[in-house]
Design a protein around this motif. Sequence first.
Motif, PDB file in Angstrom:
ATOM      1  N   PHE A  50      -2.601  -4.536  11.716  1.00  0.00           N
ATOM      2  CA  PHE A  50      -1.888  -5.018  10.533  1.00  0.00           C
ATOM      3  C   PHE A  50      -0.391  -5.122  10.830  1.00  0.00           C
ATOM      4  O   PHE A  50       0.261  -6.106  10.451  1.00  0.00           O
ATOM      5  CB  PHE A  50      -2.159  -4.098   9.333  1.00  0.00           C
ATOM      6  N   ALA A  51       0.158  -4.148  11.525  1.00  0.00           N
ATOM      7  CA  ALA A  51       1.577  -4.187  11.901  1.00  0.00           C
ATOM      8  C   ALA A  51       1.864  -5.406  12.758  1.00  0.00           C
ATOM      9  O   ALA A  51       2.872  -6.106  12.556  1.00  0.00           O
ATOM     10  CB  ALA A  51       1.972  -2.917  12.656  1.00  0.00           C
ATOM     11  N   GLU A  52       0.978  -5.672  13.686  1.00  0.00           N
ATOM     12  CA  GLU A  52       1.182  -6.806  14.576  1.00  0.00           C
ATOM     13  C   GLU A  52       1.137  -8.135  13.806  1.00  0.00           C
ATOM     14  O   GLU A  52       1.931  -9.038  14.067  1.00  0.00           O
ATOM     15  CB  GLU A  52       0.157  -6.786  15.706  1.00  0.00           C
ATOM     16  N   GLU A  53       0.234  -8.231  12.826  1.00  0.00           N
ATOM     17  CA  GLU A  53       0.199  -9.427  11.977  1.00  0.00           C
ATOM     18  C   GLU A  53       1.523  -9.594  11.231  1.00  0.00           C
ATOM     19  O   GLU A  53       2.060 -10.703  11.140  1.00  0.00           O
ATOM     20  CB  GLU A  53      -0.926  -9.322  10.950  1.00  0.00           C
ATOM     21  N   LEU A  54       2.033  -8.492  10.695  1.00  0.00           N
ATOM     22  CA  LEU A  54       3.294  -8.544   9.957  1.00  0.00           C
ATOM     23  C   LEU A  54       4.459  -8.917  10.867  1.00  0.00           C
ATOM     24  O   LEU A  54       5.327  -9.707  10.487  1.00  0.00           O
ATOM     25  CB  LEU A  54       3.566  -7.198   9.275  1.00  0.00           C
ATOM     26  N   ILE A  55       4.484  -8.357  12.052  1.00  0.00           N
ATOM     27  CA  ILE A  55       5.561  -8.653  13.004  1.00  0.00           C
ATOM     28  C   ILE A  55       5.559 -10.135  13.359  1.00  0.00           C
ATOM     29  O   ILE A  55       6.594 -10.810  13.251  1.00  0.00           O
ATOM     30  CB  ILE A  55       5.423  -7.779  14.273  1.00  0.00           C
ATOM     31  N   HIS A  56       4.407 -10.637  13.791  1.00  0.00           N
ATOM     32  CA  HIS A  56       4.328 -12.048  14.185  1.00  0.00           C
ATOM     33  C   HIS A  56       4.672 -12.974  13.017  1.00  0.00           C
ATOM     34  O   HIS A  56       5.416 -13.945  13.175  1.00  0.00           O
ATOM     35  CB  HIS A  56       2.941 -12.386  14.747  1.00  0.00           C
ATOM     36  N   GLY A  57       4.131 -12.683  11.844  1.00  0.00           N
ATOM     37  CA  GLY A  57       4.390 -13.528  10.676  1.00  0.00           C
ATOM     38  C   GLY A  57       5.846 -13.511  10.258  1.00  0.00           C
ATOM     39  O   GLY A  57       6.431 -14.552   9.947  1.00  0.00           O
ATOM     40  N   THR A  58       6.442 -12.340  10.263  1.00  0.00           N
ATOM     41  CA  THR A  58       7.846 -12.222   9.864  1.00  0.00           C
ATOM     42  C   THR A  58       8.756 -12.950  10.846  1.00  0.00           C
ATOM     43  O   THR A  58       9.665 -13.678  10.438  1.00  0.00           O
ATOM     44  CB  THR A  58       8.245 -10.737   9.745  1.00  0.00           C
ATOM     45  N   ILE A  59       8.497 -12.788  12.130  1.00  0.00           N
ATOM     46  CA  ILE A  59       9.322 -13.465  13.137  1.00  0.00           C
ATOM     47  C   ILE A  59       9.123 -14.980  13.042  1.00  0.00           C
ATOM     48  O   ILE A  59      10.090 -15.745  13.084  1.00  0.00           O
ATOM     49  CB  ILE A  59       9.010 -12.928  14.545  1.00  0.00           C
ATOM     50  N   GLU A  60       7.885 -15.408  12.881  1.00  0.00           N
ATOM     51  CA  GLU A  60       7.589 -16.839  12.781  1.00  0.00           C
ATOM     52  C   GLU A  60       8.297 -17.486  11.590  1.00  0.00           C
ATOM     53  O   GLU A  60       8.736 -18.634  11.651  1.00  0.00           O
ATOM     54  CB  GLU A  60       6.079 -17.041  12.656  1.00  0.00           C
ATOM     55  N   HIS A  61       8.425 -16.745  10.498  1.00  0.00           N
ATOM     56  CA  HIS A  61       9.011 -17.283   9.265  1.00  0.00           C
ATOM     57  C   HIS A  61      10.432 -16.768   9.013  1.00  0.00           C
ATOM     58  O   HIS A  61      10.941 -16.910   7.896  1.00  0.00           O
ATOM     59  CB  HIS A  61       8.123 -16.931   8.072  1.00  0.00           C
ATOM     60  N   ALA A  62      11.079 -16.195  10.021  1.00  0.00           N
ATOM     61  CA  ALA A  62      12.382 -15.549   9.830  1.00  0.00           C
ATOM     62  C   ALA A  62      13.426 -16.481   9.198  1.00  0.00           C
ATOM     63  O   ALA A  62      14.143 -16.070   8.279  1.00  0.00           O
ATOM     64  CB  ALA A  62      12.899 -14.984  11.145  1.00  0.00           C
ATOM     65  N   LYS A  63      13.507 -17.705   9.652  1.00  0.00           N
ATOM     66  CA  LYS A  63      14.517 -18.625   9.100  1.00  0.00           C
ATOM     67  C   LYS A  63      14.255 -18.901   7.622  1.00  0.00           C
ATOM     68  O   LYS A  63      15.182 -18.900   6.806  1.00  0.00           O
ATOM     69  CB  LYS A  63      14.528 -19.931   9.896  1.00  0.00           C
ATOM     70  N   GLU A  64      13.002 -19.134   7.282  1.00  0.00           N
ATOM     71  CA  GLU A  64      12.630 -19.369   5.882  1.00  0.00           C
ATOM     72  C   GLU A  64      12.947 -18.136   5.035  1.00  0.00           C
ATOM     73  O   GLU A  64      13.505 -18.249   3.936  1.00  0.00           O
ATOM     74  CB  GLU A  64      11.131 -19.686   5.791  1.00  0.00           C
ATOM     75  N   LEU A  65      12.596 -16.962   5.539  1.00  0.00           N
ATOM     76  CA  LEU A  65      12.831 -15.719   4.804  1.00  0.00           C
ATOM     77  C   LEU A  65      14.328 -15.495   4.591  1.00  0.00           C
ATOM     78  O   LEU A  65      14.754 -15.105   3.500  1.00  0.00           O
ATOM     79  CB  LEU A  65      12.208 -14.534   5.552  1.00  0.00           C
ATOM     80  N   ASP A  66      15.116 -15.761   5.630  1.00  0.00           N
ATOM     81  CA  ASP A  66      16.565 -15.597   5.514  1.00  0.00           C
ATOM     82  C   ASP A  66      17.151 -16.527   4.461  1.00  0.00           C
ATOM     83  O   ASP A  66      18.062 -16.147   3.729  1.00  0.00           O
ATOM     84  CB  ASP A  66      17.242 -15.824   6.863  1.00  0.00           C
ATOM     85  N   GLU A  67      16.629 -17.747   4.368  1.00  0.00           N
ATOM     86  CA  GLU A  67      17.112 -18.676   3.340  1.00  0.00           C
ATOM     87  C   GLU A  67      16.811 -18.141   1.940  1.00  0.00           C
ATOM     88  O   GLU A  67      17.644 -18.245   1.040  1.00  0.00           O
ATOM     89  CB  GLU A  67      16.506 -20.070   3.536  1.00  0.00           C
ATOM     90  N   HIS A  68      15.633 -17.580   1.755  1.00  0.00           N
ATOM     91  CA  HIS A  68      15.303 -16.968   0.462  1.00  0.00           C
ATOM     92  C   HIS A  68      16.246 -15.807   0.168  1.00  0.00           C
ATOM     93  O   HIS A  68      16.748 -15.671  -0.951  1.00  0.00           O
ATOM     94  CB  HIS A  68      13.853 -16.472   0.438  1.00  0.00           C
ATOM     95  N   ILE A  69      16.475 -14.968   1.152  1.00  0.00           N
ATOM     96  CA  ILE A  69      17.355 -13.810   0.961  1.00  0.00           C
ATOM     97  C   ILE A  69      18.759 -14.284   0.597  1.00  0.00           C
ATOM     98  O   ILE A  69      19.375 -13.760  -0.342  1.00  0.00           O
ATOM     99  CB  ILE A  69      17.361 -12.919   2.210  1.00  0.00           C
ATOM    100  N   LYS A  70      19.269 -15.288   1.309  1.00  0.00           N
ATOM    101  CA  LYS A  70      20.604 -15.825   1.015  1.00  0.00           C
ATOM    102  C   LYS A  70      20.682 -16.326  -0.423  1.00  0.00           C
ATOM    103  O   LYS A  70      21.689 -16.110  -1.107  1.00  0.00           O
ATOM    104  CB  LYS A  70      20.943 -16.973   1.971  1.00  0.00           C
TER     105      LYS A  70
END
Length: 148
Positions: A50-70
């Motif tokens: 489960f951790a590995e799924e979260l790591i890969h998914g978060t890294i893959e979507h990092a730019k999108e996530l950062d835009e939401h955070i901004k």
Amino acid sequence: MTTQFNQRRECRSAAFQYLYAWSVNQPANLAGDLVLFFEHLEQPRDYYAFAEELIHGTIEHAKELDEHIKGLAHNWEFDRIARIDLAILRLAMFEMLHRKDIPPVVSINEAIDLSKQYSSADSKRFINGILDRMKDKLGRDSRKPSNE
């Protein structure tokens, strides 16, 4: 149920730790870096699937996530967000946006618990505020998984 809950909590903690390290120094070889990371944990690597799924998914979507955070960090410069808090926010936001099997309030509560354990006293309010705004934009029941 408690065993799965505890395992997922341990996996989130491991994923957060990796994502924090990744945010400080992104490796040239993610797969090799993950091998080294998981070798130093208490359980065998398959325990942390489960951790590995979260790591890969978060890294893959990092730019999108950062835009939401901004967009949700009102009156706060993105570059001023502590890397620890950013890793927690990215992880929770990835779950909220891309893991429909996890109720958003679970992701928020787990993020707050991570902030209590790893960050400053003020961080939990900051993290909760951003994630609560994200929850309101999701358009789904925040207490239930989605079947979409």
